[in-house]
Design a protein around this motif. Structure first.
Motif, PDB file in Angstrom:
ATOM      1  N   SER A 325      -2.218   8.391  -8.748  1.00 30.57           N
ATOM      2  CA  SER A 325      -1.559   8.282  -7.441  1.00 30.57           C
ATOM      3  C   SER A 325      -2.548   7.936  -6.338  1.00 30.57           C
ATOM      4  O   SER A 325      -2.252   7.126  -5.448  1.00 30.57           O
ATOM      5  CB  SER A 325      -0.845   9.597  -7.111  1.00 30.57           C
ATOM      6  N   ILE A 326      -3.730   8.566  -6.375  1.00 37.96           N
ATOM      7  CA  ILE A 326      -4.760   8.263  -5.365  1.00 37.96           C
ATOM      8  C   ILE A 326      -5.176   6.805  -5.456  1.00 37.96           C
ATOM      9  O   ILE A 326      -5.264   6.094  -4.445  1.00 37.96           O
ATOM     10  CB  ILE A 326      -5.984   9.191  -5.570  1.00 37.96           C
ATOM     11  N   ILE A 327      -5.423   6.339  -6.670  1.00 34.73           N
ATOM     12  CA  ILE A 327      -5.888   4.963  -6.872  1.00 34.73           C
ATOM     13  C   ILE A 327      -4.815   3.958  -6.451  1.00 34.73           C
ATOM     14  O   ILE A 327      -5.087   3.026  -5.686  1.00 34.73           O
ATOM     15  CB  ILE A 327      -6.277   4.754  -8.344  1.00 34.73           C
ATOM     16  N   ASN A 328      -3.600   4.146  -6.935  1.00 35.20           N
ATOM     17  CA  ASN A 328      -2.521   3.209  -6.614  1.00 35.20           C
ATOM     18  C   ASN A 328      -2.180   3.226  -5.133  1.00 35.20           C
ATOM     19  O   ASN A 328      -1.892   2.178  -4.535  1.00 35.20           O
ATOM     20  CB  ASN A 328      -1.268   3.539  -7.442  1.00 35.20           C
ATOM     21  N   GLY A 329      -2.216   4.411  -4.533  1.00 33.59           N
ATOM     22  CA  GLY A 329      -1.871   4.517  -3.125  1.00 33.59           C
ATOM     23  C   GLY A 329      -2.818   3.753  -2.219  1.00 33.59           C
ATOM     24  O   GLY A 329      -2.391   3.073  -1.278  1.00 33.59           O
ATOM     25  N   MET A 330      -4.119   3.838  -2.491  1.00 31.58           N
ATOM     26  CA  MET A 330      -5.104   3.176  -1.627  1.00 31.58           C
ATOM     27  C   MET A 330      -5.187   1.677  -1.876  1.00 31.58           C
ATOM     28  O   MET A 330      -5.367   0.893  -0.951  1.00 31.58           O
ATOM     29  CB  MET A 330      -6.471   3.825  -1.795  1.00 31.58           C
TER      30      MET A 330
END
Length: 438
Positions: A325-330
């Motif tokens: 989620s962190i990777i995809n969100g940024m």
């Protein structure tokens, strides 16, 4: 002005930052709480992944334990210690001490990050012994600061992984030669920019008053059987015979030569065998080597205690979907021209929770590479952006500082104020340069 800011900031960090073990436990609880929000219907999976992942770093933990103990035992050899003393004596002033420690540690990090852990720590200690005008916490920060450079070095985990035939993302990005990663002109430009500017920044942070000089820790008690050194018995003669250590050490040397001839790269196992073999050869006897090994043992307890917790954290990040989620969100808001910057920032954030270059690449690579390639970004640039981000926040992650702190006898709070300010500088320089050089 900067030294006043650094002084106040460092004192504030010392006051409020808890012990590194407390930080590891708090981070464990944080990822569990966030993981529950990610998968509220499957909480038992988080406990299972943490328990299974807790043991993943056992081999790596033992490698680091041996690295420290064999390195410190080797450094206690009079000939080696004398060489370090001579090099450390070149620093006549406090500023020279900071710069020299940074440069020596940087050179070691470029060769191999595992080698640098021991070299940087021991050299900072030797410089601190001889330069009482140097602020020892900042001196140790100088030894640790080049961890931000390691991704451009010869032991870059991501750079070497993607250059290896059969790596797990080969079908997606192919095999990327090191000429496009660690030896790329852009990588070299960032490396030189940081090597030049970081010591300047360190000198500007150096305190003018309230200097804390190196204070050697109390020595451990001698081995109980020390009298055997002077007793003329068959057992004592074996314990004090030089030839046993020399012959055993030569076995390791022959093994290393054979491996290098056959194309084996330098890794933690090779370094450990090298340190162990040289220590056995150069110490006067097996008794003396065992004594040096015991004196080094007090440095390793934080590593044994804390590394398994970080292994568990990484496992929870993966199983909960929090890392994804962190990777995809940024990266979802990035364009072709900004993808490498957002990848760098994302990698820096993920590294705080998952402090392992190889582990982070296995988590971030499968998500980051296809997304970037879809935008037209070169996979080599994506790999180096992840690598630079991983190295960047090593400065503020206790995981990699533990070995050095164990050797010099400081706590994370003593150096973290300086490391945080350095990380801000490194982040600015790297972000700006990445816009132009990749």
């Amino acid at each position: 002005m900067l030294n006043r800011i650094a002084g106040r900031f460092s004192k504030g960090v010392e006051k409020y930052l808890p012990d590194a073990f407390v930080i590891a436990v708090l981070m464990t609880l944080l990822v569990f709480v966030l993981g529950f929000f990610m998968k509220p219907s499957e909480p038992i999976e988080l406990f299972q992944s943490f328990g299974d992942g807790f043991w993943v770093y056992l081999a790596f933990t033992m490698q680091m334990v041996l690295l420290l103990m064999t390195g410190m035992a080797l450094a206690s050899v009079p000939a080696i210690g004398g060489g370090l003393e001579k090099l450390a004596s070149l620093a006549k002033t406090a500023n020279q001490a900071y710069v020299l420690t940074f440069l020596v540690s940087s050179a070691a990090y470029y060769i191999n990050w595992g080698l640098a852990v021991v070299v940087g720590a021991i050299f900072a200690r030797e410089v601190g012994k001889r330069n009482k005008n140097a602020h020892f916490p900042l001196l140790v920060a100088c030894a640790y600061a080049p961890t931000a450079l390691y991704t451009a070095g010869l032991s870059s985990s991501i750079g070497l992984t993607v250059a290896t035939k059969g790596h797990f993302l080969e079908k997606v990005m192919g095999v990327i030669p090191t000429s496009e990663t660690i030896f790329h002109p852009g990588t070299i430009t960032i490396l030189f920019a940081l090597v030049i500017t970081m010591p300047i920044f360190i000198v500007l942070m150096a305190p003018k008053k309230g200097i804390i000089a190196y204070n050697p820790p109390a020595k451990l008690p001698e081995l109980d059987d020390k009298p055997s050194e002077t007793v003329n018995t068959p057992a004592a003669r074996l314990e004090n015979a030089p030839f046993l250590g020399i012959v055993t050490g030569l076995i390791g040397v022959v093994y290393l030569i054979f491996k290098f001839i056959n194309g084996k790269d330098l890794d933690l196992n090779m370094i450990n065998i090298g340190f162990l073999s040289l220590g056995l050869i150069l110490h006067k006897s097996l008794f003396q080597y065992a004594k040096a090994f015991k004196e080094a043992a007090s440095a390793i307890s934080p590593i044994i205690l804390q590394f398994p917790f970080y292994a568990g954290i990484i496992a929870v990040l993966q199983s909960s979907g929090l890392g994804e989620s962190i990777i995809n969100g940024m990266t979802s808001i990035a364009s072709k021209n900004t993808f490498d910057i957002f990848t760098y920032w994302t990698a820096g954030l993920v590294n705080i929770l998952a402090p392992s270059g190889g582990g982070q690449w296995s988590l971030q690579g499968p998500l980051q590479v296809p997304a970037g390639m879809k935008l037209g970004v070169e996979p080599s640039v994506i790999a180096m952006a992840v690598g630079w981000g991983d190295a960047w926040t090593n400065l503020i992650q206790p995981f990699w500082a533990l070995p050095i702190l164990s050797v010099v006898g400081l706590h994370i709070r003593h150096i973290m104020g300086y490391c945080i300010l350095l990380s801000i500088w490194v982040g600015i320089i790297t972000t700006v340069l990445m816009i132009f050089v990749y």
